[in-house]
Write an enzyme that holds these catalytic residues in place. Structure first.
Site, PDB file in Angstrom:
ATOM      1  N   ALA A  54      60.933  46.270  48.368  1.00 14.90           N
ATOM      2  CA  ALA A  54      61.266  46.785  47.045  1.00 14.90           C
ATOM      3  C   ALA A  54      62.444  46.078  46.395  1.00 14.90           C
ATOM      4  O   ALA A  54      62.657  46.231  45.182  1.00 14.90           O
ATOM      5  CB  ALA A  54      61.563  48.282  47.131  1.00 14.90           C
ATOM      6  N   TYR A  55      63.214  45.306  47.135  1.00 14.48           N
ATOM      7  CA  TYR A  55      64.357  44.624  46.546  1.00 14.48           C
ATOM      8  C   TYR A  55      63.875  43.543  45.582  1.00 14.48           C
ATOM      9  O   TYR A  55      63.287  42.540  45.997  1.00 14.48           O
ATOM     10  CB  TYR A  55      65.242  44.008  47.626  1.00 14.48           C
ATOM     11  N   SER A  56      64.102  43.787  44.302  1.00  8.74           N
ATOM     12  CA  SER A  56      63.633  42.891  43.231  1.00  8.74           C
ATOM     13  C   SER A  56      62.137  42.623  43.347  1.00  8.74           C
ATOM     14  O   SER A  56      61.667  41.513  43.100  1.00  8.74           O
ATOM     15  CB  SER A  56      64.425  41.574  43.241  1.00  8.74           C
TER      16      SER A  56
END
Length: 342
Positions: A54-56
């Site tokens: 989900a990070y970026s």
């Protein structure tokens, strides 16, 4: 750099874990610069990297994957799944359907055939924990995952998962990733003791309390920082800022920056394996590495305890996981006709 064993996995990791959340659109969108930061961390002895799909929206994993080309075998690589990766309601969560797909996507972005630690980013009360553990067990047996872990799980959920794994002959969670800092000590009451009881490693995130313990946020003074632009409410929480104002002179008296004091505090707890540091720039990394030799005395730890008692959370923290029983009013309120005594 010294190394610690990650729970009872036998895997040796550095007490600093490089968090990759700031690599990508959320923080540093220059992939080459992010790669240089990763390489410098590895050259300094850090062998533990944590990211998440989900990070970026996957960009962080792509950055890490490109940076690790030729160095993958020397890195303990961790990623996570659970948070939304699309508008489809099934592109998230802890179901077998999603976790198998999510891992394949993560492996592709990371440019590897396995991850050393695959973590469930948040609990999913709507999904049977046996469903999740069964899927993860198959991924371990397929050689795509070496160990499995959790993030921000309440102590009761951790215990339930351990019992289900034992009764069903499934892989058990080997790690937990909770928030922990001088301002956020609630996990000292149950989560850390439970993890120690089950031999789980812990990699704590936000040891700087999402920036508050850098010394750049002061009471009555506006902060011109990258993080301040996100509108995080905890950065202006008066209760937390009051504590920061007490900690700054304590750090100065001890002859160290507040950030070094904060991270040294986090890794001083016997239940903590590693603290996740999340630099966005090379300067951030240099500053954090400069504190690697910081060791807090018992007297200094006692003085921190006097400011923030053990097991205490100060004020409000953005992003805290709340179970449905807290989030949803209908689960904590009887029907009107059933609320009275007579």
């Amino acid at each position: 750099m010294k190394y610690r064993t990650l729970g009872r996995t036998g895997i040796k990791v550095s007490p600093y874990c490089l968090g990759a959340m700031m690599f990508g659109a959320l923080g540093n969108s220059d992939h080459d610069d992010a790669a240089r930061i990763i390489h410098k961390a590895l050259d300094a002895g850090i062998n533990f990297i944590d990211t998440a799909d989900a990070y970026s929206r996957g960009e962080s994993e792509e950055v890490v994957g490109k940076a690790l080309k030729g160095r993958r075998d020397n890195v303990v690589l961790a990623t996570k799944a659970h948070l939304p990766m699309g508008d489809d309601p099934n592109q998230r969560g802890n179901s077998r359907r999603w976790l198998v797909r999510a891992l394949e996507d993560s492996l592709r972005r990371l440019g590897t055939d396995h991850v050393d630690l695959y973590q469930i980013h948040r609990p999913a009360p709507d999904t049977d924990i046996e469903e999740t553990l069964s899927a993860l067990t198959d991924l371990v047996r397929a050689g795509k995952v070496r160990a499995i872990g959790t993030s921000t799980f309440p102590a009761s959920d951790i215990v339930e998962a351990q019992w289900v794994a034992e009764r069903r002959g499934l892989q058990r969670f080997r790690t937990e990733q909770p928030p922990y800092s001088i301002l956020d000590r609630g996990i000292e009451r149950e989560v850390l003791p439970v993890c120690e009881r089950y031999g789980m490693g812990t990699m704590v995130y936000s040891p700087l309390a999402k920036g508050l313990l850098t010394g750049r946020y002061r009471k009555g003074r506006p902060a011109d920082t990258h993080r301040a632009g996100f509108g995080l409410k905890h950065l202006s929480d008066e209760r937390r800022l009051d504590v920061v104002e007490q900690l700054i002179p304590l750090a100065e008296e001890a002859g160290m920056p507040l950030a070094h004091l904060a991270i040294a505090f986090a890794i001083s707890h016997p239940g903590v394996t590693a603290a996740i540091i999340g630099p966005r720039t090379m300067d951030h990394l240099d500053d954090l590495l400069a504190g690697a030799g910081t060791v807090l005395t018992d007297d200094l730890l006692d003085r921190i305890d006097a400011i923030v008692p053990p097991g205490t959370d100060i004020g409000m923290r953005d992003g805290t996981y709340n179970p449905p029983a807290v989030e949803q009013p209908h689960l904590r309120r009887r029907l009107p006709d059933d609320r009275g005594v007579a």
